[in-house]
Design an enzyme around this catalytic site. Structure first.
Site, PDB file in Angstrom:
ATOM      1  N   ARG A 162       0.833  -1.204   0.000  1.00 24.13           N
ATOM      2  CA  ARG A 162       0.000   0.000   0.000  1.00 24.13           C
ATOM      3  C   ARG A 162       0.870   1.258   0.000  1.00 24.13           C
ATOM      4  O   ARG A 162       0.658   2.174  -0.761  1.00 24.13           O
ATOM      5  CB  ARG A 162      -0.926  -0.012   1.213  1.00 24.13           C
ATOM      6  CG  ARG A 162      -2.207  -0.828   1.069  1.00 24.13           C
ATOM      7  CD  ARG A 162      -1.980  -2.263   0.605  1.00 24.13           C
ATOM      8  NE  ARG A 162      -3.210  -3.023   0.556  1.00 24.13           N
ATOM      9  CZ  ARG A 162      -3.587  -3.886   1.490  1.00 24.13           C
ATOM     10  NH1 ARG A 162      -2.824  -4.101   2.552  1.00 24.13           N
ATOM     11  NH2 ARG A 162      -4.714  -4.552   1.370  1.00 24.13           N
ATOM     12  N   ASP A 191      -0.177  -6.680  -3.538  1.00 23.11           N
ATOM     13  CA  ASP A 191      -1.580  -6.598  -3.162  1.00 23.11           C
ATOM     14  C   ASP A 191      -2.315  -5.922  -4.304  1.00 23.11           C
ATOM     15  O   ASP A 191      -1.730  -5.669  -5.364  1.00 23.11           O
ATOM     16  CB  ASP A 191      -1.769  -5.838  -1.838  1.00 23.11           C
ATOM     17  CG  ASP A 191      -2.931  -6.399  -1.023  1.00 23.11           C
ATOM     18  OD1 ASP A 191      -4.069  -6.347  -1.529  1.00 23.11           O
ATOM     19  OD2 ASP A 191      -2.708  -6.886   0.095  1.00 23.11           O
ATOM     20  N   HIS A 262      -6.474 -10.536  -4.011  1.00 20.41           N
ATOM     21  CA  HIS A 262      -5.567  -9.396  -3.838  1.00 20.41           C
ATOM     22  C   HIS A 262      -4.584  -9.332  -5.018  1.00 20.41           C
ATOM     23  O   HIS A 262      -3.393  -9.094  -4.836  1.00 20.41           O
ATOM     24  CB  HIS A 262      -4.831  -9.489  -2.501  1.00 20.41           C
ATOM     25  CG  HIS A 262      -5.700  -9.226  -1.315  1.00 20.41           C
ATOM     26  ND1 HIS A 262      -6.162  -7.963  -0.995  1.00 20.41           N
ATOM     27  CD2 HIS A 262      -6.217 -10.068  -0.383  1.00 20.41           C
ATOM     28  CE1 HIS A 262      -6.909  -8.036   0.093  1.00 20.41           C
ATOM     29  NE2 HIS A 262      -6.970  -9.309   0.476  1.00 20.41           N
ATOM     30  N   ASP A 325      -6.287 -14.945   1.651  1.00 20.45           N
ATOM     31  CA  ASP A 325      -7.373 -14.300   2.387  1.00 20.45           C
ATOM     32  C   ASP A 325      -8.263 -13.489   1.457  1.00 20.45           C
ATOM     33  O   ASP A 325      -7.852 -13.074   0.379  1.00 20.45           O
ATOM     34  CB  ASP A 325      -6.802 -13.391   3.473  1.00 20.45           C
ATOM     35  CG  ASP A 325      -5.971 -12.255   2.888  1.00 20.45           C
ATOM     36  OD1 ASP A 325      -5.124 -12.539   2.016  1.00 20.45           O
ATOM     37  OD2 ASP A 325      -6.171 -11.090   3.273  1.00 20.45           O
ATOM     38  N   GLU A 326      -9.484 -13.258   1.912  1.00 19.47           N
ATOM     39  CA  GLU A 326     -10.421 -12.298   1.309  1.00 19.47           C
ATOM     40  C   GLU A 326     -10.532 -12.479  -0.202  1.00 19.47           C
ATOM     41  O   GLU A 326     -10.583 -11.506  -0.959  1.00 19.47           O
ATOM     42  CB  GLU A 326      -9.995 -10.868   1.655  1.00 19.47           C
ATOM     43  CG  GLU A 326     -10.017 -10.592   3.148  1.00 19.47           C
ATOM     44  CD  GLU A 326      -9.511  -9.210   3.517  1.00 19.47           C
ATOM     45  OE1 GLU A 326      -9.974  -8.673   4.545  1.00 19.47           O
ATOM     46  OE2 GLU A 326      -8.664  -8.659   2.787  1.00 19.47           O
ATOM     47  N   TRP A 392      -5.743 -14.878  11.873  1.00 19.22           N
ATOM     48  CA  TRP A 392      -5.942 -13.447  12.065  1.00 19.22           C
ATOM     49  C   TRP A 392      -7.343 -13.123  12.565  1.00 19.22           C
ATOM     50  O   TRP A 392      -7.572 -12.028  13.088  1.00 19.22           O
ATOM     51  CB  TRP A 392      -5.643 -12.693  10.768  1.00 19.22           C
ATOM     52  CG  TRP A 392      -6.665 -12.826   9.662  1.00 19.22           C
ATOM     53  CD1 TRP A 392      -6.735 -13.803   8.728  1.00 19.22           C
ATOM     54  CD2 TRP A 392      -7.740 -11.925   9.383  1.00 19.22           C
ATOM     55  NE1 TRP A 392      -7.785 -13.578   7.871  1.00 19.22           N
ATOM     56  CE2 TRP A 392      -8.416 -12.429   8.248  1.00 19.22           C
ATOM     57  CE3 TRP A 392      -8.198 -10.739   9.955  1.00 19.22           C
ATOM     58  CZ2 TRP A 392      -9.531 -11.799   7.682  1.00 19.22           C
ATOM     59  CZ3 TRP A 392      -9.301 -10.105   9.398  1.00 19.22           C
ATOM     60  CH2 TRP A 392      -9.957 -10.626   8.284  1.00 19.22           C
ATOM     61  N   TYR A 417      -2.995  -6.154  15.325  1.00 16.32           N
ATOM     62  CA  TYR A 417      -2.942  -5.313  14.129  1.00 16.32           C
ATOM     63  C   TYR A 417      -2.453  -3.924  14.526  1.00 16.32           C
ATOM     64  O   TYR A 417      -3.166  -3.156  15.173  1.00 16.32           O
ATOM     65  CB  TYR A 417      -4.306  -5.261  13.457  1.00 16.32           C
ATOM     66  CG  TYR A 417      -4.516  -6.422  12.511  1.00 16.32           C
ATOM     67  CD1 TYR A 417      -4.835  -6.219  11.179  1.00 16.32           C
ATOM     68  CD2 TYR A 417      -4.359  -7.736  12.947  1.00 16.32           C
ATOM     69  CE1 TYR A 417      -4.997  -7.288  10.304  1.00 16.32           C
ATOM     70  CE2 TYR A 417      -4.517  -8.811  12.100  1.00 16.32           C
ATOM     71  CZ  TYR A 417      -4.838  -8.582  10.774  1.00 16.32           C
ATOM     72  OH  TYR A 417      -4.991  -9.649   9.922  1.00 16.32           O
ATOM     73  N   ASP A 419      -2.081  -1.344  12.871  1.00 18.86           N
ATOM     74  CA  ASP A 419      -2.761  -0.191  12.298  1.00 18.86           C
ATOM     75  C   ASP A 419      -4.063   0.122  13.033  1.00 18.86           C
ATOM     76  O   ASP A 419      -4.782   1.053  12.651  1.00 18.86           O
ATOM     77  CB  ASP A 419      -3.008  -0.376  10.802  1.00 18.86           C
ATOM     78  CG  ASP A 419      -3.501  -1.766  10.444  1.00 18.86           C
ATOM     79  OD1 ASP A 419      -3.183  -2.719  11.165  1.00 18.86           O
ATOM     80  OD2 ASP A 419      -4.193  -1.909   9.423  1.00 18.86           O
ATOM     81  N   THR A 468      -0.695  -0.833   5.650  1.00 21.93           N
ATOM     82  CA  THR A 468      -0.252   0.558   5.587  1.00 21.93           C
ATOM     83  C   THR A 468      -1.161   1.484   4.772  1.00 21.93           C
ATOM     84  O   THR A 468      -0.705   2.515   4.297  1.00 21.93           O
ATOM     85  CB  THR A 468       1.176   0.633   5.022  1.00 21.93           C
ATOM     86  OG1 THR A 468       1.205   0.051   3.712  1.00 21.93           O
ATOM     87  CG2 THR A 468       2.166  -0.087   5.933  1.00 21.93           C
ATOM     88  N   GLU A 469      -2.440   1.139   4.624  1.00 24.75           N
ATOM     89  CA  GLU A 469      -3.331   2.063   3.922  1.00 24.75           C
ATOM     90  C   GLU A 469      -3.235   3.477   4.496  1.00 24.75           C
ATOM     91  O   GLU A 469      -3.247   4.465   3.750  1.00 24.75           O
ATOM     92  CB  GLU A 469      -4.789   1.586   4.017  1.00 24.75           C
ATOM     93  CG  GLU A 469      -5.098   0.353   3.211  1.00 24.75           C
ATOM     94  CD  GLU A 469      -5.028  -0.912   4.038  1.00 24.75           C
ATOM     95  OE1 GLU A 469      -5.712  -1.879   3.701  1.00 24.75           O
ATOM     96  OE2 GLU A 469      -4.276  -0.938   5.036  1.00 24.75           O
TER      97      GLU A 469
END
Length: 764
Positions: A162, A191, A262, A325-326, A392, A417, A419, A468-469
């Site tokens: 990111r 990503d 991703h 993931d996702e 996670w 996390y 962040d 790191t968004e």
């Protein structure tokens, strides 16, 4: 790496340092060793103190050089290294001992210091302990230490996809990790937002996939200048440099190449890899979860295997993280070709196809001597027994993985996390709204209730993650990560029975000083006093408290910064409107965090920042930055990214009031689940730039419905201003109001107005 099962059980059962008085007399060591026995006297480091290593022991000599450099950086005199012969009097001696792996023995007496270990890793960790003790004061306390870690995997994940960090900045993070005996850097290298590693067989991954069009102020330039693409990548030589630098500090770098999801950056570079065969419409500049997955063609697997072969050649670690993931599967579901593949393979559904996809990659990596690590979603379709599960979504996921015989690493959201915000203060940096406090993380129990000893043996480590968004600079990364990463280090190294918050927190001034010595930024906000104002006749009552409750608060009312000898805060202060109040937290007479200038005024009493307002509506609350300025400090708002709504509970408007809103802008650049979310918003009626709508909240549900009290138009000056603006309106007298809710109408989806603060001054 073979997981180190819990070691030295007899030592782990020793009593922990639960007494605050005992903690006060104990040195600051993080992580706390397996066994620590204080002895009489101290060892004084002087310019004449030699470091002795055995003749011909290159590894011991390298550790001695590292110890000398660490001590010099901490302000100690440069020490001479002596090889071979008898150990000189008053020396720090490194020798080969009985303990293997990362274990070591350390003996400190007034006559000298001995670090003993079979392995270079143990020698290094013994040297780190000496460095930490040397930073506690002018002399090392005499002690006998026997030490070994609880877990083999003590990790930190750095997201460079990111936002990137320079090689020098990553090395600084590695130094800080090594100083607290962390041993795995999980490097998130691709990503949806970028591909960050040079792949020579596929140059477009970095010539195209490493660059994106910025959103918001990052994309704006005075005419005729054009936007500057954001991005970059690491060459293979740079990646090898980081791997070698980390290895010298006992840190293994584990790369992550995300699949099957991703994958937007890769598919943007090579559209044939995707399900649609086209460049993704979504682009790479949004945060969130994209729907773009790799297809399952043989050509795509050939691409991935070639990429992974180059990655394996750069990173010698026996592990490779494949993400998993996702992976939102709506494109797979909509594709006749993918559905035919599922049928041909005899699979039940898309989850099973993902499992087949990952297992095919795992089989290829196994031929290269690599074992895969994946996020806990890879369990959903079934995972190969050798797969390590990174849990996670909570301790329960780790327990599930262990029940199925998988080794697992606990990295639970939101606690691990980095962040996530560290306190509820409005002064925290941008990031996720979920709370992960230093104390909550330190006291976290990584083992699920009811785990059998066999299942617990599959928990091979813990890891902190930072995505790191909202961390566009390395300094922001460090501020969000530290000091919490030192707590994770102790969770990974120290047996549960040996961990003690009183002892750990009492040593925080030393720990934070060590971070300063390393040049690493850290968050002081959770230590700083927060003020609560209340009316007290014609004066104001001020209550002070820090989020962590560590140390004592000192204050001053003469305009000067408080010192360790300033008045001690013990009960609410009663002060005049406009009084100059400064406060700071101290522990062991050392400051924790910065000085707080506290606004003691009626206006401050009647003001709430966005962090202290409630939320309503369908929203994902975040601490988000303003659009402006492009460089440097930006305002930070607590806001939602879909239909933001703020609530002031029990507002005093019975006789009417003046409402002043301090506002700013953030870009809307979010995706969720099935792609760009359908965002419902109202168009403004009083200004083309937007408006703030204030209502009497008549329901307690998820919407802001009720009688409109005021509409505050936003003008062109505010819309183009590099910073915050104020808008004001009169609120009519309204009886029976408990809550006031505020929303923005805006001209389009791609920008968001946000509240920084609201002042409601009741009419009298």
């Amino acid at each position: 790496m073979t997981a180190l099962r819990p070691l030295m059980l007899a030592l782990a059962a020793a009593s922990c340092l639960a007494s605050p008085a005992l903690a006060a007399s104990t040195p600051a060591l993080v992580p706390w060793p397996a066994a620590y026995a204080p002895q009489s006297g101290t060892f004084k480091l002087t310019a004449k103190t030699p470091i002795h290593v055995p003749a011909g022991d290159a590894e011991a000599k390298a550790v001695a050089q590292q110890l000398r450099d660490m001590l010099t950086r901490a302000g100690k005199p440069p020490l001479k290294i002596v090889e071979g012969g008898a150990v000189p009097a008053g020396a720090i001696a490194l020798k080969r001992g009985d303990h293997t792996g990362e274990a070591y023995d350390l003996e400190i007496s007034p006559a000298g210091v001995t670090i003993a270990a079979v392995d270079r890793k143990g020698l290094f960790y013994g040297a780190v302990t000496v460095w930490q003790l040397a930073t506690n004061g002018p002399a090392l306390p005499a002690a006998s230490i026997q030490d070994a870690p609880r877990y083999a995997w003590r990790g930190f994940m750095l997201d460079s996809a990111r936002h990137m960090q320079s090689v020098a900045e990553i090395k600084r993070l590695i130094d800080a990790m090594a100083a607290y005996k962390l041993n795995v850097l999980h490097w998130h290298l691709n990503d949806d937002q970028g591909w960050r590693l040079e792949i020579k067989a596929y140059p477009k991954l970095t010539s195209v996939g490493a660059w994106r069009t910025p959103k918001g102020a990052d994309a704006w330039r005075p005419a005729p200048a054009k936007y500057e693409p954001y991005g970059g990548f690491y060459t293979q030589d740079q990646a090898r440099e980081i791997v070698a630098y980390a290895a010298a500090r006992n840190i293994m770098v584990v790369p992550e190449i995300e699949l099957p999801g991703h994958a937007t950056a890769a598919i943007t570079a090579y559209p044939e890899l995707g399900v649609t065969g086209k460049v993704p419409e979504s682009g790479m500049s949004d945060w969130g979860v994209f729907p773009n997955l790799y297809n399952v063609d043989d050509a795509t697997f050939a691409f991935l295997e070639t990429v992974l072969d180059e990655v394996v050649d750069i990173f010698p670690a026996p592990y490779l993280h494949i993400g998993g993931d996702e992976a939102i599967k709506n494109q797979w579901q909509a594709s006749p070709k993918i559905q035919a593949k599922i049928k041909d393979l005899g699979l039940e559904n898309e989850d099973k196809l993902q499992s087949w996809f990952i297992n095919r990659i795992a089989a290829h990596l196994a031929t290269k001597g690599r074992r895969i690590v994946g996020w806990d979603e890879i369990l959903e379709g079934g995972a190969q027994q050798s797969s390590i599960i990174m849990a996670w979504r909570g301790v329960d996921r780790a327990a599930e993985a262990a029940r199925h015989g998988h080794d697992t690493i606990l990295t639970a959201h939101p606690q691990f996390y980095m962040d996530s915000r560290q306190s509820l203060s409005a002064n925290e940096p941008p990031g996720r709204s979920e709370l992960s406090t230093l104390k909550g993380l330190y006291t976290f129990n990584e083992l699920a209730e009811g785990m059998t000893p066999e299942q617990a043996s599959h928990v091979i480590g813990v890891q902190a993650n930072t995505f790191t968004e909202h961390q566009r600079t390395a300094k922001r990364v460090e501020t969000m990560v530290f000091p919490r990463l030192t707590a994770v280090a102790e969770l990974g190294w120290t047996q549960l029975a040996r961990r003690d918050w009183n002892r750990y927190s009492h040593g925080l001034p030393v720990t934070l000083g060590q971070l300063d010595t390393l040049g690493v930024a850290h968050d002081g906000v959770p230590f700083e006093p927060e003020a609560t104002l209340a009316p007290a006749g014609n004066r104001l009552s001020v209550s002070l408290a820090s989020a962590l409750g560590v140390g004592e608060i000192r204050y001053a009312t003469d305009g000067k910064a408080p010192t360790a000898t300033s008045p001690l805060y013990a009960e609410p202060l009663t002060l005049t409107d406009g009084a100059k109040l400064k406060a700071r937290t101290f522990l062991n007479r050392q400051p924790l965090g910065g000085v707080r200038d506290i606004d003691v005024s009626t206006r401050a009493l009647n003001t709430r920042v966005s962090s202290h307002l409630k939320f309503c509506g369908e929203t994902v609350p975040l601490r988000m930055e303003a659009d402006f300025p492009r460089e440097g400090q930006r305002p930070v708002f607590m806001t939602g990214n879909y239909r933001p709504c703020w609530v002031w509970e029990s507002a005093d408007i019975a006789k009417g009031a003046t409402l002043t809103a301090r506002i700013g802008q953030t870009p809307f650049n979010f995706q969720l689940a099935g792609g760009r979310r359908i965002v419902d918003f109202n168009k403004p009626t009083t200004s083309p730039y937007g408006e703030l709508v204030v209502r009497k909240r008549e329901t307690s549900g998820p919407t802001c419905e009720g009688q409109p009290l005021a509409i505050l138009p936003i003008d062109a000056a505010a819309a183009g201003k590099a910073g915050l603006s104020e808008i004001t309106a009169k609120i009519p007298a309204t009886a029976g109001v408990k809550d006031v809710c505020m929303t923005f109408n805006r001209p389009n989806r791609d920008m968001l107005w946000a509240l920084d603060a609201v002042t409601i001054e009741p009419s009298r």
